[in-house]
Design an enzyme around this catalytic site. Structure first.
Site, PDB file in Angstrom:
ATOM      1  N   GLY A 162     -11.829 -35.916   4.154  1.00  0.00           N
ATOM      2  CA  GLY A 162     -10.545 -35.861   2.876  1.00  0.00           C
ATOM      3  C   GLY A 162     -11.083 -35.198   1.710  1.00  0.00           C
ATOM      4  O   GLY A 162     -10.484 -34.384   0.974  1.00  0.00           O
ATOM      5  N   ALA A 163     -12.317 -36.051   1.096  1.00  0.00           N
ATOM      6  CA  ALA A 163     -12.721 -35.531  -0.191  1.00  0.00           C
ATOM      7  C   ALA A 163     -14.108 -36.162  -0.379  1.00  0.00           C
ATOM      8  O   ALA A 163     -14.550 -36.849   0.399  1.00  0.00           O
ATOM      9  CB  ALA A 163     -11.726 -35.974  -1.212  1.00  0.00           C
ATOM     10  N   GLU A 205     -17.208 -37.428  -3.421  1.00  0.00           N
ATOM     11  CA  GLU A 205     -17.149 -37.879  -4.699  1.00  0.00           C
ATOM     12  C   GLU A 205     -18.496 -37.556  -5.450  1.00  0.00           C
ATOM     13  O   GLU A 205     -18.801 -38.064  -6.350  1.00  0.00           O
ATOM     14  CB  GLU A 205     -17.314 -39.430  -4.551  1.00  0.00           C
ATOM     15  N   ASN A 206     -19.036 -36.138  -5.026  1.00  0.00           N
ATOM     16  CA  ASN A 206     -20.084 -35.886  -5.988  1.00  0.00           C
ATOM     17  C   ASN A 206     -20.163 -36.198  -7.416  1.00  0.00           C
ATOM     18  O   ASN A 206     -19.039 -35.887  -7.842  1.00  0.00           O
ATOM     19  CB  ASN A 206     -20.245 -34.253  -5.694  1.00  0.00           C
ATOM     20  N   GLU A 220     -11.647 -41.098  -4.755  1.00  0.00           N
ATOM     21  CA  GLU A 220     -12.928 -40.485  -5.133  1.00  0.00           C
ATOM     22  C   GLU A 220     -13.334 -40.628  -6.684  1.00  0.00           C
ATOM     23  O   GLU A 220     -14.679 -40.769  -7.227  1.00  0.00           O
ATOM     24  CB  GLU A 220     -12.807 -38.663  -4.732  1.00  0.00           C
ATOM     25  N   HIS A 238     -15.209 -43.960  -6.963  1.00  0.00           N
ATOM     26  CA  HIS A 238     -16.502 -44.010  -6.415  1.00  0.00           C
ATOM     27  C   HIS A 238     -17.750 -43.738  -7.459  1.00  0.00           C
ATOM     28  O   HIS A 238     -18.867 -44.001  -7.379  1.00  0.00           O
ATOM     29  CB  HIS A 238     -16.860 -42.803  -5.430  1.00  0.00           C
ATOM     30  N   GLU A 274     -23.110 -35.571   1.859  1.00  0.00           N
ATOM     31  CA  GLU A 274     -23.031 -36.613   2.594  1.00  0.00           C
ATOM     32  C   GLU A 274     -22.605 -36.569   4.326  1.00  0.00           C
ATOM     33  O   GLU A 274     -21.790 -35.854   4.325  1.00  0.00           O
ATOM     34  CB  GLU A 274     -21.988 -37.781   2.032  1.00  0.00           C
TER      35      GLU A 274
HETATM   36  N1  TRP Z   1     -17.758 -40.273   0.810  1.00  0.00           N
HETATM   37  C1  TRP Z   1     -16.682 -39.881   1.312  1.00  0.00           C
HETATM   38  C2  TRP Z   1     -15.468 -40.325   1.136  1.00  0.00           C
HETATM   39  O1  TRP Z   1     -15.146 -41.491   1.504  1.00  0.00           O
HETATM   40  C3  TRP Z   1     -16.764 -39.133   2.592  1.00  0.00           C
HETATM   41  C4  TRP Z   1     -16.899 -37.952   3.297  1.00  0.00           C
HETATM   42  C5  TRP Z   1     -16.578 -36.934   2.711  1.00  0.00           C
HETATM   43  C6  TRP Z   1     -17.603 -37.448   4.077  1.00  0.00           C
HETATM   44  N2  TRP Z   1     -17.142 -35.730   3.192  1.00  0.00           N
HETATM   45  C7  TRP Z   1     -17.793 -36.451   4.243  1.00  0.00           C
HETATM   46  C8  TRP Z   1     -18.457 -38.331   5.029  1.00  0.00           C
HETATM   47  C9  TRP Z   1     -18.692 -35.743   5.278  1.00  0.00           C
HETATM   48  C10 TRP Z   1     -19.286 -37.615   5.983  1.00  0.00           C
HETATM   49  C11 TRP Z   1     -19.411 -36.426   6.067  1.00  0.00           C
HETATM   50  O2  TRP Z   1     -14.592 -40.330   0.156  1.00  0.00           O
HETATM   51 ZN    ZN Z   2     -15.203 -43.057   0.049  1.00  0.00          ZN
END
Ligand code: TRP
Ligand code: ZN
Length: 867
Positions: free
Chosen positions: A264-265, A267-268, A301, A304, A124
């Site tokens: 932070g993390a 959600e794959n 996460e 998500h 992402e």
């Molecule tokens: N979808 C992730 C979240 O909100 C956000 C995220 C994690 C992200 N790593 C990233 C966005 C790297 C952009 C680039 O939990």
């Molecule tokens: Zn998120």
């Protein structure tokens, strides 16, 4: 690593959305992992969606090794900057693309890269295109099968999304595993991890009886530090079933903690990748705030999986569809498990500080942006936290049960698809029967609305009228603003602090007023004396409230408001009155006896939540106060805040000391009650440190502490020029923890935030600390980010802070533009400072603009600021 040719980045617009020419129904990925040259073979099944027979795939920093279409080599293609364009294609075909990447050279931490000794991915928003040429956009949902091959000894764990369906050994000590994800997903949810880990395992049985294997992978030796993450995961799964009726949908849920991670993390699907900061914790090394952060991010996460993965975003302009909603869900989770009021107070502070600041900056955007150059720049407090406030307003307007009906309808309509913010609001409206047509403006209009309240008491008629007007000032890219639909909760109090019923036309009114026009007047009847209004209770809308409270009114609300958040808010406003007076007069203004008395009674209140007491005693921080002014007088604000804190410390010293002693360390646990005790105790110590007479207590707490909250609490209290033991304690901390970067971040951030221009020397020295690495985003954010957020040093009059910032940004622009871009924001606001500072700040931006290798991330922000 950056794109090869320095062409000017181009913008994308929300209005230009168009479906792709083809879609990909399934993809089979084969990774042959080697640190400097990984081969990826991607076999995709494609299907035309219209009559266009060309296909533009995205790809960056890839070496193309081969293309076949339906088994034959294909030469009808063009390789361009960032794209591969295939022409004259059949309507249905199998495409095989072979590419090579270099994970070891990937310092941007996007795509496939190395963290420590492990391979991992971050896709992402648009990182999958650094793995293979693909339709790297969220509205293309494909089924993934992934085979990973690597050296068996160095990489015993080979992970990807979904379920493991096959594995085996090959020659030369290598092995392979095949994973299959049954849920179609967009490329940004793809993940791969290969490495050697310790593995914490557990199970969760869903309410319909499915057994889910839970596995958390951490660096060797860290197993005991993963317990809280596991507990938080199980709590999240249970909570989502109970509050939202949502169950997990695979047989396995994996979390991998890595040290090198930009955010932070992530959600794959079935395989979350986490910044180790949000997994690892134990009594010795993690603070209470770290524990709460882990709970919130694990929850985020996990949530998500439904709000993001099962229903994803049609395009990246819709990011708040998943992020705003998921932040709302994680906030509710933390509030249901812990203190609702404390959570609300923290969330409100994020809106009033960083979010309002973003609204007032050159990068101001609505929660659903209209124009994007680099998508990574839009993972913002506006999209996330204001996005969550927008969901919360819908929740306030509909109430829990209609809100849940809306959620249910949203999943009935959109499960398994890529949706838009409009789809979400439509489901909420249709399920509830509440008209949200005007409300939708919150998605498209940027900026912070100002709600101005004027009141009038008519003694004769025994009425009290409130005239409530709203106005949204223009923002960087949006001039015309319209009135919004604003939920505005109020209460009235008489002189004794009792609630006065809200009566209009002889009918009792709910406390929630709904503002839809530029101005409304509400006339309340049967009012005997002029009441004190409690306005925007619970912060029911992300707006700036303007009402001329008197000191006496605020003292009354501090004591009597029925709502905990309103009591905290009254204390904030009261301190705000003094801060404003000091900033405007340039003189110290002492707190009145009445205010001191009220603060004393809050501090010594035996009934109240101690965490909330701690919050109430702290004045609004610099980042919030600076947002009150169009022209920011840094020195005056810092002087006022220091004076206010010293005034409180001096006048409340006996009570602060007594409360500090009464909360002396007890048997350690992480119950909310114990955390609240530690929080208040450390706030007391910090105030006491300002008097200059508590060095011994600070040292004693540091040395006797059996947990990181109290150790770091002592260090925080020591982190000022007036505490003599500061250097000694910092040295002791560094001696103890220098081999643990995550813990050393607590030390790095204190060097960055040292409240004096001396911070620059401390930060420069810390750059050479053995635990520091310019490649690690956490280290950079704490040390350099700490400094940039430190107004005493960043805004040094001689420009030394700006120059240092400019130099660091230039370096990070080369290695990790995403991290650089997150640090630049304070520099963008140069227009709001005095001429001398303005010129110095602007110079740094101009130097960056002159950089021929400026990454898109910084390019977008620098251009917006200098325009
Ligand atoms: N979808 C992730 C979240 O909100 C956000 C995220 C994690 C992200 N790593 C990233 C966005 C790297 C952009 C680039 O939990
Ligand atoms: Zn998120």
């Amino acid at each position: 690593m950056k794109d090869a040719s320095p062409i000017q980045p181009t913008a994308k617009y929300r209005k230009d959305y168009a479906a792709p020419s083809y879609t990909i129904t399934s993809v089979d990925l084969r990774f042959n992992l080697h640190e400097t040259a990984t081969q990826v073979i991607a076999t995709s099944q494609l299907k035309a969606l219209g009559c266009d027979d060309t296909l533009e795939l995205q790809g960056e920093q890839l070496v193309l090794k081969g293309i076949t279409v339906n088994g034959s080599q294909w030469s009808d293609y063009e390789e361009k900057e960032g794209a591969l364009i295939l022409s004259n294609l059949p309507t249905e075909f199998e495409l095989v693309i072979t590419t090579e990447t270099n994970p070891k050279a990937n310092t941007a931490l996007e795509g496939l890269y190395m963290s420590g000794g492990a391979f991992c991915t971050q896709c992402e928003a648009e990182g999958f295109r650094r793995i293979t040429y693909f339709l790297d956009r969220p509205d293309v949902l494909a089924k993934y099968t992934t085979t990973v091959e690597a050296d068996k000894a160095a990489f015993p764990f080979l992970l990807s999304n979904g379920n493991k369906i096959a594995q085996g050994d090959t020659s030369n000590g290598r092995h392979w595993v095949t994973w299959q994800d049954p849920h179609p997903k967009p490329s940004y949810l793809f993940a791969l991890v290969a490495g050697d880990f310790d593995q914490l395992v557990d199970t969760f049985t869903t309410r319909s009886g499915n057994q889910v294997a839970l596995e958390i992978f951490v660096d060797k030796g860290n197993l005991s530090r993963a317990e809280h993450a596991m507990l938080s995961l199980k709590n999240s799964m249970k909570w989502d079933e109970e509050r939202f009726g949502l169950e997990y949908d695979l047989d396995i849920y994996m979390i991998v903690a890595v040290d090198f991670f930009n955010m932070g993390a992530m959600e794959n699907k079935g395989l979350n990748v986490f910044n180790s900061k949000f997994v690892l914790a134990d009594q010795d090394s993690a603070t209470d705030a770290d524990y709460l952060g882990i709970e919130a991010v694990i929850g985020h996460e996990y949530f998500h999986n439904w709000t993001g993965n099962r229903v994803t975003c049609r395009d990246w302009f819709q990011l708040s569809l998943k992020e705003g909603l998921t932040v709302f869900r994680d906030q509710e989770f933390s509030s249901d498990l812990g203190s609702r009021a404390v959570n609300r107070v923290n969330n409100v502070s994020v809106i009033r500080g960083p979010q309002f600041a973003e609204d007032a900056s050159p990068m101001s955007h609505p929660i659903r942006p209209e124009k994007v150059i680099e998508m990574n720049n839009f993972y913002t407090v506006t999209v996330y936290e204001k996005g969550s406030e927008v969901i919360r307003m819908i929740h306030t307007l509909l109430g829990e049960s209609k809100f849940q009906a809306g959620i249910k309808l949203y999943f009935e309509r959109h499960d398994g698809t890529a949706a838009t913010c409009d789809d979400f609001v439509a489901a909420m409206q249709d399920a509830s029967g509440v008209d949200l047509s005007q409300f939708k403006l919150w998605y498209s209009q940027s900026g912070t609305p100002i709600v101005t309240v004027k009141d009038h008491f008519d003694e004769q008629a025994q009425t009290y009228s409130l005239t409530i007007a709203q106005h949204t000032p223009e923002t960087a890219t949006q001039k015309d603003k319209q009135p919004l639909h604003i939920p505005f909760d109020i209460e009235l109090y008489d002189d004794k602090g009792d609630v006065v019923p809200l009566i209009i036309n002889e009918k009792q009114q709910p406390s929630l007023l709904q503002l839809t026009q530029a101005s409304h007047t509400f006339v309340f009847e049967n009012i005997k004396h002029k009441p004190t209004p409690s306005l925007l209770r619970e912060f029911t809308a992300p707006v700036k409230l303007e009402y001329d409270y008197t000191e006496a009114q605020l003292v009354l609300l501090m004591k009597c408001a029925t709502n905990e958040v309103a009591r905290w808010d009254a204390t904030q406003s009261l301190m705000g009155l003094y801060i404003k007076q000091m900033v405007e007069s340039g003189q110290t203004v002492a707190l009145s006896d009445k205010v001191l008395e009220a603060l004393r009674s809050i501090l010594t209140d035996k009934q109240a939540d101690k965490a909330l007491i701690a919050e109430a005693l702290l004045p609004p921080p610099y980042n919030e106060v600076s947002g009150w002014y169009e022209q920011v007088d840094v020195d005056a604000i810092l002087t006022a805040l220091d004076a206010l804190r010293l005034d409180i410390a001096t006048n409340l010293e006996p009570q602060l000391k007594a409360v500090y002693l009464s909360l002396s360390a007890q048997q350690y646990d992480i119950s909310h009650q114990s955390m609240a005790r530690r929080k208040l105790r450390n706030v007391c110590l910090r105030y006491l440190s300002r008097t200059g007479n508590y060095d011994e207590e600070i040292k004693a707490q540091f040395e006797s502490s059996d947990n990181m909250t109290d150790s770091s609490g002592a260090l925080i209290a020591a982190n000022t020029e007036t505490v003599s033991v500061r250097e000694q304690l910092m040295q002791a901390f560094s001696d103890k923890w220098s081999d643990n970067g995550l813990v050393m971040d607590k030390w790095f951030v204190l060097q960055g935030q040292y409240p004096s221009i001396q911070a620059l020397d401390k930060v420069k020295a810390a750059l050479d600390h053995s635990a520091f690495s310019m490649q690690n985003p956490n280290r950079v954010r704490n040390l350099i980010g700490g400094f940039i957020g430190n107004p005493y040093a960043f805004h040094a009059k001689d420009g030394s802070g700006y120059r240092f910032t400019g130099e660091m940004l230039a370096k990070l622009n080369e290695s990790n533009p995403q991290v650089a871009s997150r640090l630049i924001d304070p520099l963008l606001k140069f227009a709001r400072y005095d001429d001398q500072r303005k010129a110095l700040m602007k110079k740094e931006l101009e130097t960056l603009r002159g950089n021929p290798n400026l990454a898109r991330d910084l390019f977008e922000k620098v251009e917006a600021a200098l325009k």
